[in-house]
Write an enzyme that holds these catalytic residues in place. Structure first.
Site, PDB file in Angstrom:
ATOM      1  N   ASP A  60     -18.822  13.455  -5.516  1.00 44.70           N
ATOM      2  CA  ASP A  60     -20.087  14.014  -5.971  1.00 44.70           C
ATOM      3  C   ASP A  60     -19.856  14.736  -7.296  1.00 44.70           C
ATOM      4  O   ASP A  60     -18.747  15.210  -7.563  1.00 44.70           O
ATOM      5  CB  ASP A  60     -20.629  14.991  -4.928  1.00 44.70           C
ATOM      6  CG  ASP A  60     -22.105  15.316  -5.127  1.00 44.70           C
ATOM      7  OD1 ASP A  60     -22.843  14.459  -5.649  1.00 44.70           O
ATOM      8  OD2 ASP A  60     -22.518  16.427  -4.748  1.00 44.70           O
ATOM      9  N   GLU A  61     -20.881  14.810  -8.119  1.00 48.93           N
ATOM     10  CA  GLU A  61     -20.824  15.499  -9.417  1.00 48.93           C
ATOM     11  C   GLU A  61     -19.685  14.958 -10.290  1.00 48.93           C
ATOM     12  O   GLU A  61     -18.962  15.699 -10.945  1.00 48.93           O
ATOM     13  CB  GLU A  61     -20.693  17.012  -9.230  1.00 48.93           C
ATOM     14  CG  GLU A  61     -21.792  17.642  -8.390  1.00 48.93           C
ATOM     15  CD  GLU A  61     -23.187  17.579  -9.002  1.00 48.93           C
ATOM     16  OE1 GLU A  61     -23.319  17.229 -10.190  1.00 48.93           O
ATOM     17  OE2 GLU A  61     -24.152  17.868  -8.283  1.00 48.93           O
ATOM     18  N   ALA A  62     -19.544  13.643 -10.302  1.00 45.44           N
ATOM     19  CA  ALA A  62     -18.436  12.990 -11.001  1.00 45.44           C
ATOM     20  C   ALA A  62     -18.483  13.175 -12.514  1.00 45.44           C
ATOM     21  O   ALA A  62     -17.470  12.964 -13.190  1.00 45.44           O
ATOM     22  CB  ALA A  62     -18.413  11.501 -10.662  1.00 45.44           C
ATOM     23  N   ILE A  68     -24.406  25.289 -14.604  1.00 48.37           N
ATOM     24  CA  ILE A  68     -24.735  24.869 -13.245  1.00 48.37           C
ATOM     25  C   ILE A  68     -26.104  25.418 -12.861  1.00 48.37           C
ATOM     26  O   ILE A  68     -26.395  26.594 -13.079  1.00 48.37           O
ATOM     27  CB  ILE A  68     -23.658  25.359 -12.246  1.00 48.37           C
ATOM     28  CG1 ILE A  68     -22.261  24.874 -12.660  1.00 48.37           C
ATOM     29  CG2 ILE A  68     -23.992  24.926 -10.828  1.00 48.37           C
ATOM     30  CD1 ILE A  68     -22.101  23.380 -12.725  1.00 48.37           C
ATOM     31  N   GLY A  69     -26.938  24.559 -12.318  1.00 48.77           N
ATOM     32  CA  GLY A  69     -28.266  24.991 -11.901  1.00 48.77           C
ATOM     33  C   GLY A  69     -29.011  23.885 -11.192  1.00 48.77           C
ATOM     34  O   GLY A  69     -28.593  22.721 -11.202  1.00 48.77           O
ATOM     35  N   TYR A 115     -33.306  22.854 -14.466  1.00 48.81           N
ATOM     36  CA  TYR A 115     -33.368  21.481 -14.970  1.00 48.81           C
ATOM     37  C   TYR A 115     -34.528  20.712 -14.343  1.00 48.81           C
ATOM     38  O   TYR A 115     -34.806  20.872 -13.150  1.00 48.81           O
ATOM     39  CB  TYR A 115     -32.072  20.720 -14.647  1.00 48.81           C
ATOM     40  CG  TYR A 115     -30.866  21.253 -15.365  1.00 48.81           C
ATOM     41  CD1 TYR A 115     -30.578  20.859 -16.672  1.00 48.81           C
ATOM     42  CD2 TYR A 115     -30.009  22.137 -14.734  1.00 48.81           C
ATOM     43  CE1 TYR A 115     -29.465  21.344 -17.325  1.00 48.81           C
ATOM     44  CE2 TYR A 115     -28.893  22.634 -15.389  1.00 48.81           C
ATOM     45  CZ  TYR A 115     -28.627  22.238 -16.685  1.00 48.81           C
ATOM     46  OH  TYR A 115     -27.521  22.727 -17.338  1.00 48.81           O
ATOM     47  N   LYS A 156     -28.727  11.978  -5.567  1.00 45.31           N
ATOM     48  CA  LYS A 156     -27.332  11.530  -5.587  1.00 45.31           C
ATOM     49  C   LYS A 156     -26.518  12.160  -4.459  1.00 45.31           C
ATOM     50  O   LYS A 156     -25.790  11.460  -3.754  1.00 45.31           O
ATOM     51  CB  LYS A 156     -26.701  11.834  -6.952  1.00 45.31           C
ATOM     52  CG  LYS A 156     -27.338  11.087  -8.110  1.00 45.31           C
ATOM     53  CD  LYS A 156     -26.733  11.461  -9.443  1.00 45.31           C
ATOM     54  CE  LYS A 156     -26.838  12.913  -9.803  1.00 45.31           C
ATOM     55  NZ  LYS A 156     -28.209  13.433  -9.952  1.00 45.31           N
ATOM     56  N   SER A 157     -26.642  13.458  -4.274  1.00 46.49           N
ATOM     57  CA  SER A 157     -25.850  14.136  -3.231  1.00 46.49           C
ATOM     58  C   SER A 157     -26.251  13.673  -1.841  1.00 46.49           C
ATOM     59  O   SER A 157     -25.386  13.504  -0.972  1.00 46.49           O
ATOM     60  CB  SER A 157     -25.989  15.653  -3.354  1.00 46.49           C
ATOM     61  OG  SER A 157     -25.406  16.093  -4.567  1.00 46.49           O
TER      62      SER A 157
END
Length: 192
Positions: free
Chosen positions: A83-85, A168-169, A174, A15-16
């Site tokens: 990003d990170e929506a 966050i990771g 993940y 995605k990023s």
């Protein structure tokens, strides 16, 4: 006519890099892409969109008090990329809708659909409800050959299924997995 796009995918689906590629494409054409990223995502430093392959670009930091509409109105970019929506709140998603509807600026928001327990994030929930177009960014399960749709949280390599929604990771925390592999790991953890 501008639209609000929500492009979602599991962790590690690219995605990023898609955000950065799209920004690059706009800039190559002499157009301006305005990038936003939530302050909560500090894996690679606050205020930057960074892909796992090392490409990085500065972005406007989204905080609870930031008025994205005013920034878009002042800057008048050709496109807005987020990003990170999944970390946006309801009002921030509505501000993206207003940018599209009132300023006629296309917005492409990228993020996770669901957390490590399969529950929608607030931002994802509202983007799923309000986006003009919803698209999946696909990746493959790290345990089999199926399409990954779930984000499995791990601690020291062991899947975990309880905890705070937001942690966050990256790959250390993940894994993108399919629903079947996720369910098998969950059953193993319950009967372990």
């Amino acid at each position: 006519m501008a639209k609000l796009y929500f492009r979602y995918g599991a962790m590690n689906s690219g995605k990023s890099i898609e955000v950065l590629r799209t920004a690059h494409n706009y800039e190559e054409q002499g157009k301006q892409a305005l990038l936003f990223t939530p302050a909560i995502d500090d894996r690679y430093g606050v205020g930057a969109i960074t892909s796992r392959i090392g490409i990085r670009k500065e972005a406007v930091i989204v905080t609870a008090k930031l008025d994205m509409f005013k920034i878009a109105e002042r800057e008048r970019p050709d496109c807005i990329l987020v990003d990170e929506a999944q970390f946006l709140n309801e009002n921030q998603v509505k501000a993206l809708c207003d940018i599209v509807d009132e300023l006629n600026i296309p917005v492409i928001a990228y993020g996770l659909r669901a957390d490590f327990q399969g529950k929608l994030f607030e931002g994802s929930y509202h983007l799923m409800a309000l986006a003009d177009k919803i698209e999946e960014v696909k990746t493959v399960c790290w345990r089999c050959e199926r399409k990954a749709t779930m984000n499995m949280r791990c601690k020291d390599g062991i899947p975990v299924f309880e905890g705070e929604q937001i942690m966050i990771g990256g790959n250390e925390s993940y894994l993108p997995v399919c629903r079947k592999c996720y369910g098998q790991a969950r059953k193993e953890a319950q009967h372990g």
